[in-house]
Scaffold this active site. Structure first.
Site, mmCIF file in Angstrom:
data_model
loop_
_atom_site.group_PDB
_atom_site.id
_atom_site.type_symbol
_atom_site.label_atom_id
_atom_site.label_comp_id
_atom_site.label_asym_id
_atom_site.label_seq_id
_atom_site.Cartn_x
_atom_site.Cartn_y
_atom_site.Cartn_z
ATOM 1 N N ASP A 16 16.091 -13.390 16.573
ATOM 2 C CA ASP A 16 14.860 -14.129 16.820
ATOM 3 C C ASP A 16 14.407 -14.781 15.521
ATOM 4 O O ASP A 16 14.090 -14.098 14.557
ATOM 5 C CB ASP A 16 13.795 -13.160 17.330
ATOM 6 C CG ASP A 16 12.482 -13.826 17.693
ATOM 7 O OD1 ASP A 16 12.341 -15.031 17.439
ATOM 8 O OD2 ASP A 16 11.595 -13.133 18.212
ATOM 9 N N ASP A 49 13.721 -23.555 16.202
ATOM 10 C CA ASP A 49 14.041 -22.177 16.575
ATOM 11 C C ASP A 49 15.452 -22.149 17.151
ATOM 12 O O ASP A 49 15.676 -22.507 18.302
ATOM 13 C CB ASP A 49 13.026 -21.668 17.599
ATOM 14 C CG ASP A 49 13.295 -20.245 18.058
ATOM 15 O OD1 ASP A 49 14.220 -19.617 17.495
ATOM 16 O OD2 ASP A 49 12.605 -19.765 18.967
#
Length: 322
Positions: free
Chosen positions: A51, A228
């Site tokens: 993440d 991301d």
């Protein structure tokens, strides 16, 4: 078939011990990218969700009655209990500290004094979460207030550079989605760095971009965007996405969050500008396989993403052979 849109377009001190760069395979399980970590002495091995948004290490605790694989702090001689966050998980949400190893033996990057969050919450597909984001409020428990993991490694002299590189393959091969490089730029899979872009704000990997071009649609406005690599799609302001969807006749879902387009439809490349440099996501990177859920990451598969929290910037490079 889905044409996926949602936004991936989103004072250091040095010491002396042995410094190294290591690489680890990024695995793929339903809807997630995963990597190996070990915790404690002796090592307890876990498969955790990668993440780049959250910050810190979260792992299922042994108190979880429904978890298949959990961390037992009583078996680690280097573990230190720090606190309990009773507002989140009662007495089951524990904050501890231990040595962690990024990677898989014998290719390990040991980082002492790493904050670990433990809870009885089952995650089903993974044993925990490895957050490589920046220092900000929010996330799991205390995660977000911790020093970024690679900056912590740098301050203890573990790595020469507090950076990591994510290279994702265009096609996942037997669960092998790509490679993460801790402590440096991936010179094996990635070419020369095109450019580094300073972050627009430091609590997330947010940068400025402009000059959107998609077929007959063009927009010269400037936007900020979250990068991301662990997200599955590209997204942006509703008006921009709606105009891009019109170009290819994409059909929205009920919430207008995702758009679908026929797999056989010819779609244009998506081009935009970051810091004066033009970046393109080819048409073949915007379509997933028929009747399947796929880890798409179209921008991250088109470019290696170099995360540099110490210098508050992001770098981009073309994968080799592209």
């Amino acid at each position: 078939m889905k044409l996926l849109w949602t936004l991936i377009l989103l004072g250091l001190t040095s010491a002396a011990p042995t410094k190294k760069i290591i690489q680890n395979t990024i695995g793929s399980i339903p809807g997630l990218y995963v990597v190996n970590v070990t915790i404690g002495t002796p090592n307890q091995q876990f498969l955790v969700q990668l993440d780049t948004y959250n910050n810190g290490l979260f792992v299922q605790d042994k108190s979880c009655g429904y978890c298949n694989h959990t961390f037992d702090s009583s078996k680690s001689s280097t573990y230190k209990f720090l606190n309990q966050n009773t507002s989140l998980g009662g007495n089951n949400y524990i904050i501890g500290q231990d040595i962690i190893n990024l990677g898989l033996s014998p290719n390990l990057l040991p980082i002492p004094n790493t904050i670990i969050e433990q809870d009885a919450m089952p995650l089903y597909y993974a044993d925990g979460l490895l957050g490589l984001g920046l220092q900000h409020d929010g996330g799991f428990g205390f995660i977000g207030n911790n020093l970024p993991i690679l900056v912590n490694a740098y301050n203890q002299g573990v790595v020469d550079q507090p950076i990591y590189t994510i290279y994702l393959r265009k096609n996942i091969q037997n669960g092998d989605a790509g490679v993460i490089t801790y402590g440096g730029v991936d010179s094996i899979n990635c070419g020369s760095v095109i450019a580094y872009q300073p972050l627009a704000k430091y609590d997330d990997y947010v940068i400025a971009f402009s000059g959107i071009s998609y077929g007959s649609y063009a927009n010269s406005s400037t936007y900020t965007t979250l990068v991301d690599s662990t997200s599955v799609s590209i997204g942006g302001p509703p008006s921009v996405i709606a105009n891009m969807a019109k170009v290819v006749g994409a059909i929205p879902d009920e919430g207008y969050l995702f758009y679908q387009v026929d797999c056989d439809k010819k779609i244009p490349s998506f081009t935009f500008t970051i810091g004066g440099k033009q970046y393109t996501v080819d048409s073949n990177q915007q379509l997933g396989p028929k009747n399947a859920t796929s880890n798409m990451c179209p921008f991250a598969k088109s470019y290696c993403n170099i995360y540099d929290p110490g210098n508050k910037r992001l770098g981009f490079a073309l994968p080799k052979g592209q």
